[in-house]
Design a protein around this motif. Structure first.
Motif, mmCIF file in Angstrom:
data_model
loop_
_atom_site.group_PDB
_atom_site.id
_atom_site.type_symbol
_atom_site.label_atom_id
_atom_site.label_comp_id
_atom_site.label_asym_id
_atom_site.label_seq_id
_atom_site.Cartn_x
_atom_site.Cartn_y
_atom_site.Cartn_z
ATOM 1 N N MET A 35 0.848 -1.182 0.000
ATOM 2 C CA MET A 35 0.000 0.000 0.000
ATOM 3 C C MET A 35 0.881 1.229 0.000
ATOM 4 O O MET A 35 1.735 1.387 0.857
ATOM 5 N N SER A 36 0.703 2.111 -0.919
ATOM 6 C CA SER A 36 1.488 3.335 -1.011
ATOM 7 C C SER A 36 0.879 4.401 -0.133
ATOM 8 O O SER A 36 -0.307 4.396 0.187
ATOM 9 N N ASP A 37 1.683 5.415 0.237
ATOM 10 C CA ASP A 37 1.188 6.532 1.027
ATOM 11 C C ASP A 37 0.490 7.565 0.160
ATOM 12 O O ASP A 37 -0.058 8.538 0.668
ATOM 13 N N ASP A 38 0.539 7.419 -1.151
ATOM 14 C CA ASP A 38 -0.166 8.330 -2.023
ATOM 15 C C ASP A 38 -1.663 8.075 -1.923
ATOM 16 O O ASP A 38 -2.124 7.017 -1.539
ATOM 17 N N VAL A 39 -2.445 9.085 -2.320
ATOM 18 C CA VAL A 39 -3.884 8.963 -2.235
ATOM 19 C C VAL A 39 -4.380 8.130 -3.397
ATOM 20 O O VAL A 39 -4.048 8.360 -4.546
ATOM 21 N N HIS A 40 -5.189 7.144 -3.101
ATOM 22 C CA HIS A 40 -5.771 6.285 -4.121
ATOM 23 C C HIS A 40 -7.275 6.329 -3.959
ATOM 24 O O HIS A 40 -7.792 6.076 -2.876
ATOM 25 N N ALA A 41 -7.984 6.657 -5.030
ATOM 26 C CA ALA A 41 -9.434 6.707 -4.974
ATOM 27 C C ALA A 41 -10.053 5.338 -5.182
ATOM 28 O O ALA A 41 -11.228 5.147 -4.913
ATOM 29 N N ALA A 42 -9.260 4.388 -5.688
ATOM 30 C CA ALA A 42 -9.805 3.062 -5.977
ATOM 31 C C ALA A 42 -10.140 2.340 -4.677
ATOM 32 O O ALA A 42 -9.424 2.439 -3.680
ATOM 33 N N GLU A 43 -11.248 1.607 -4.681
ATOM 34 C CA GLU A 43 -11.641 0.833 -3.520
ATOM 35 C C GLU A 43 -10.810 -0.440 -3.431
ATOM 36 O O GLU A 43 -10.409 -1.013 -4.438
ATOM 37 N N ARG A 44 -10.598 -0.877 -2.204
ATOM 38 C CA ARG A 44 -9.780 -2.063 -1.951
ATOM 39 C C ARG A 44 -10.613 -3.109 -1.220
ATOM 40 O O ARG A 44 -11.562 -2.795 -0.507
ATOM 41 N N ARG A 45 -10.208 -4.349 -1.403
ATOM 42 C CA ARG A 45 -10.805 -5.456 -0.675
ATOM 43 C C ARG A 45 -9.906 -5.850 0.490
ATOM 44 O O ARG A 45 -8.743 -5.458 0.569
ATOM 45 N N LEU A 46 -10.475 -6.643 1.381
ATOM 46 C CA LEU A 46 -9.688 -7.244 2.440
ATOM 47 C C LEU A 46 -8.872 -8.398 1.865
ATOM 48 O O LEU A 46 -8.928 -8.699 0.672
ATOM 49 N N HIS A 47 -8.101 -9.043 2.719
ATOM 50 C CA HIS A 47 -7.318 -10.204 2.293
ATOM 51 C C HIS A 47 -8.262 -11.315 1.822
ATOM 52 O O HIS A 47 -9.355 -11.502 2.390
ATOM 53 N N PRO A 48 -7.897 -12.077 0.767
ATOM 54 C CA PRO A 48 -8.797 -13.130 0.267
ATOM 55 C C PRO A 48 -9.218 -14.154 1.321
ATOM 56 O O PRO A 48 -10.272 -14.780 1.182
ATOM 57 N N LEU A 49 -8.408 -14.327 2.360
ATOM 58 C CA LEU A 49 -8.763 -15.291 3.406
ATOM 59 C C LEU A 49 -9.494 -14.643 4.575
ATOM 60 O O LEU A 49 -9.683 -15.285 5.613
ATOM 61 N N SER A 50 -9.914 -13.397 4.415
ATOM 62 C CA SER A 50 -10.571 -12.722 5.537
ATOM 63 C C SER A 50 -11.864 -13.426 5.943
ATOM 64 O O SER A 50 -12.232 -13.447 7.113
ATOM 65 N N TRP A 51 -12.554 -14.035 4.966
ATOM 66 C CA TRP A 51 -13.799 -14.737 5.301
ATOM 67 C C TRP A 51 -13.550 -15.867 6.287
ATOM 68 O O TRP A 51 -14.397 -16.173 7.137
ATOM 69 N N LEU A 52 -12.364 -16.509 6.186
ATOM 70 C CA LEU A 52 -12.046 -17.617 7.080
ATOM 71 C C LEU A 52 -11.912 -17.126 8.518
ATOM 72 O O LEU A 52 -12.413 -17.758 9.464
ATOM 73 N N PHE A 53 -11.274 -15.988 8.720
ATOM 74 C CA PHE A 53 -11.098 -15.465 10.073
ATOM 75 C C PHE A 53 -12.421 -14.939 10.633
ATOM 76 O O PHE A 53 -12.668 -15.042 11.844
ATOM 77 N N VAL A 54 -13.273 -14.380 9.766
ATOM 78 C CA VAL A 54 -14.608 -13.979 10.217
ATOM 79 C C VAL A 54 -15.406 -15.210 10.634
ATOM 80 O O VAL A 54 -16.114 -15.199 11.652
ATOM 81 N N LEU A 55 -15.291 -16.293 9.876
ATOM 82 C CA LEU A 55 -15.991 -17.531 10.212
ATOM 83 C C LEU A 55 -15.516 -18.077 11.553
ATOM 84 O O LEU A 55 -16.325 -18.510 12.384
ATOM 85 N N ILE A 56 -14.210 -18.061 11.776
ATOM 86 C CA ILE A 56 -13.676 -18.558 13.049
ATOM 87 C C ILE A 56 -14.197 -17.723 14.218
ATOM 88 O O ILE A 56 -14.572 -18.261 15.265
ATOM 89 N N GLN A 57 -14.257 -16.412 14.033
ATOM 90 C CA GLN A 57 -14.770 -15.549 15.093
ATOM 91 C C GLN A 57 -16.245 -15.824 15.362
ATOM 92 O O GLN A 57 -16.688 -15.863 16.523
ATOM 93 N N GLN A 58 -17.020 -16.051 14.313
ATOM 94 C CA GLN A 58 -18.440 -16.357 14.502
ATOM 95 C C GLN A 58 -18.638 -17.726 15.149
ATOM 96 O O GLN A 58 -19.552 -17.908 15.961
ATOM 97 N N LEU A 59 -17.790 -18.695 14.789
ATOM 98 C CA LEU A 59 -17.897 -20.009 15.417
ATOM 99 C C LEU A 59 -17.626 -19.927 16.917
ATOM 100 O O LEU A 59 -18.225 -20.660 17.703
ATOM 101 N N LYS A 60 -16.716 -19.027 17.324
ATOM 102 C CA LYS A 60 -16.463 -18.847 18.756
ATOM 103 C C LYS A 60 -17.704 -18.328 19.472
ATOM 104 O O LYS A 60 -18.000 -18.716 20.601
ATOM 105 N N GLN A 61 -18.460 -17.443 18.792
ATOM 106 C CA GLN A 61 -19.656 -16.879 19.415
ATOM 107 C C GLN A 61 -20.803 -17.884 19.464
ATOM 108 O O GLN A 61 -21.625 -17.843 20.383
ATOM 109 N N PHE A 62 -20.884 -18.784 18.464
ATOM 110 C CA PHE A 62 -21.993 -19.723 18.373
ATOM 111 C C PHE A 62 -21.584 -21.150 18.751
ATOM 112 O O PHE A 62 -22.270 -22.104 18.397
ATOM 113 N N VAL A 63 -20.452 -21.301 19.465
ATOM 114 C CA VAL A 63 -19.972 -22.641 19.768
ATOM 115 C C VAL A 63 -20.943 -23.393 20.682
ATOM 116 O O VAL A 63 -21.165 -24.596 20.516
ATOM 117 N N VAL A 64 -21.562 -22.687 21.642
ATOM 118 C CA VAL A 64 -22.495 -23.365 22.557
ATOM 119 C C VAL A 64 -23.739 -23.861 21.825
ATOM 120 O O VAL A 64 -24.117 -25.035 21.969
#
Length: 500
Positions: free
Chosen positions: A1-30
């Protein structure tokens, strides 16, 4: 990521869904475990055995959907976050309003080279933006960008020249030996033991009662077989207590190594950054001007080892009741190192104070009265129940008076042109202080007992005081001095601009 201003939108890391899933599984484990257990009791043709898999599948789809609909964009002076399709959200976060940038890396994050980023503003109840997850290089670049842009915006507003945010200076580093000392002086082992019992009791509600019952039967059965007398019972009790204390200290050392290994406090221009952790790495930062109050702590083990700890209060956000902001500047350090750190970060203040003002001459009596009253009531109740032996509770009176005198002798306060400070404690001591332009309100209070003894207490309110911080109050001052100090500080606070 450069320090210059970029108007283009960015996505999260391609594996971000996996970490969101793990966090949700912790909440719904019971609920998922409940579905799994109930499903086992169903017959071969019962669809309930598939409910846990269906639940995990739904959470996985929700995680992927969140990844696909989450975008962020870096503009000249702010970060813009867009999320959702049906329920859309567009959030703009000015860099100058970001109080804390926290980077969190669990062991799984470190294996994939990613980090979770939280952007927090002062006083918010939750993070302004929470990014699960970014590449570690992108997360560090975003942190640098926020630091640089925030400093560039804040400097003109305060009429100062912006310091170079990239010029990092290490103010404190804890070697492994210091982390071991931190484990020795802390009581974090109680957290491990309490958490373990709480987790096991979820599966067996009678775990504690069965454990103590079995332990008692084994102990007294063994003692009965060997015909132990009173000295042997005392020796066994002391040995068990010593073993328990050593076990707690061992847990404390392990937990301290996990949380504080590699602790480093850096100064980047006007921001402070702390990085720590053995398996899970946490990197968090805050602006120096956001610090509202300071606390120095010193317990008995601290004094034996010649150490103290330095903490700060800042207007920080909370996420599910857990404060994520930078709090500990020096988890453990020598008194000279703590004082030098305070003088470096508060160059306009004089620390430690040259002269401490004492409390009211009868402050020890005010401190002693609650304990003395309790001892008298306990003595009367025990004497009514057990006769003359119950009066032994009155032996607490001289001890309470001794402790009160020690507290009153150690306590004091100091106030100069820029800082107000207090010190309290005897067995466990603390020093609490704040700059005058960080105070928000003053309150003078008197209880009926205080009025009868001619004393008053002055409360000083600042932003960001945590539940674990001692109150900023000047207790049991002579009434005339308390009123004069209230008027003096009130005048100073009224004419000063609040630095938030």
């Amino acid at each position: 990521m450069s320090d210059d201003v970029h108007a283009a939108e960015r996505r999260l890391h391609p594996l971000s869904w996996l970490f969101v899933l793990i966090q949700q599984l912790k909440q719904f484990v019971v609920p998922l475990l409940a579905l799994l257990l109930f499903g086992r009791g169903a017959g071969p043709g019962d669809d309930r055995q598939w409910w846990p898999l269906i639940g995990v599948g739904v959470l996985a789809l929700a995680s992927v959907w969140q990844y696909l609909t989450y975008r962020y964009r870096i503009e000249a002076d702010s970060l813009v976050v867009r999320s959702g399709v049906l329920h859309r959200s567009l959030r703009q976060i000015p860099f100058a309003r970001i109080h804390n940038v926290a980077l969190h890396q669990s062991l799984l994050h470190r294996l994939f080279g990613v980090a979770e980023v939280r952007l927090e503003s002062a006083g918010g109840k939750k993070p302004e933006a929470q990014m699960r997850v970014l590449r570690l290089s992108d997360a560090l670049a975003l942190e640098r960008l926020v630091r640089r842009r925030g400093a560039a915006v804040a400097a003109p507003a305060h009429g100062a020249v912006a310091a170079d945010p990239e010029a990092a200076t290490t103010l404190l580093r804890l070697p492994p030996a210091e982390v071991l000392r931190l484990g020795l002086v802390s009581n974090r082992g109680l957290i491990v033991v309490g958490g373990g019992f709480a987790a096991l009791s979820q599966f067996n509600s009678r775990l504690l009662s069965n454990l103590f019952e079995g332990w008692g039967q084994a102990l007294f059965g063994f003692a009965g077989q060997h015909h132990f007398g009173v000295p042997q019972y005392a020796l066994v009790g002391v040995s068990l207590l010593l073993a328990f204390v050593l076990l707690l200290r061992l847990f404390s050392i392990v937990l301290a190594l996990l949380q504080y290994f590699g602790f480093r406090l850096d100064e980047h221009g006007r921001r402070l950054t702390v990085e720590r952790g053995l398996l899970t790495r946490l990197r968090t930062s805050t602006s120096r001007r956001r610090i509202q109050a300071w606390t120095l702590r010193e317990g008995l083990l601290h004094r034996w080892l010649g150490r103290r700890s330095l903490q700060i209060d800042s207007a920080a956000s909370e996420d599910h009741g857990q404060q994520r902001a930078l709090r500990e500047l020096a988890p453990i350090a020598t008194p000279d190192a703590c004082d030098a750190l305070v003088r470096h970060l508060l160059p306009r203040a004089s620390w430690p104070p040259r002269e401490w003002q004492p409390l009211h001459p009868r402050a020890w009596l005010r401190l002693c009265l609650p304990g003395a009253l309790l001892a008298l009531l306990a003595g009367a109740a025990l004497a009514w129940r057990f006769g003359a032996w119950g009066l032994t509770a009155l032996l607490w009176l001289p001890w309470a008076a001794f402790v009160a005198r020690q507290h009153a002798h150690r306590a004091g306060y100091a106030c100069d042109g820029g800082l107000v400070a207090l010190r309290e404690g005897w067995w466990s001591r603390h020093w609490r202080f704040a700059e005058l332009d960080k105070l928000q309100a003053l309150q003078l209070t008197q209880s009926p007992l205080d009025r009868s003894l001619g004393m008053a207490t002055l409360w000083l309110d600042s932003a960001g005081a945590g539940a674990l911080s001692p109150p900023l109050r000047l207790r049991y001052l002579p009434v005339a001095r308390a009123r004069a100090l209230h008027a003096q500080l009130g005048h100073e606070v009224a004419r000063r601009k609040l630095r938030w």
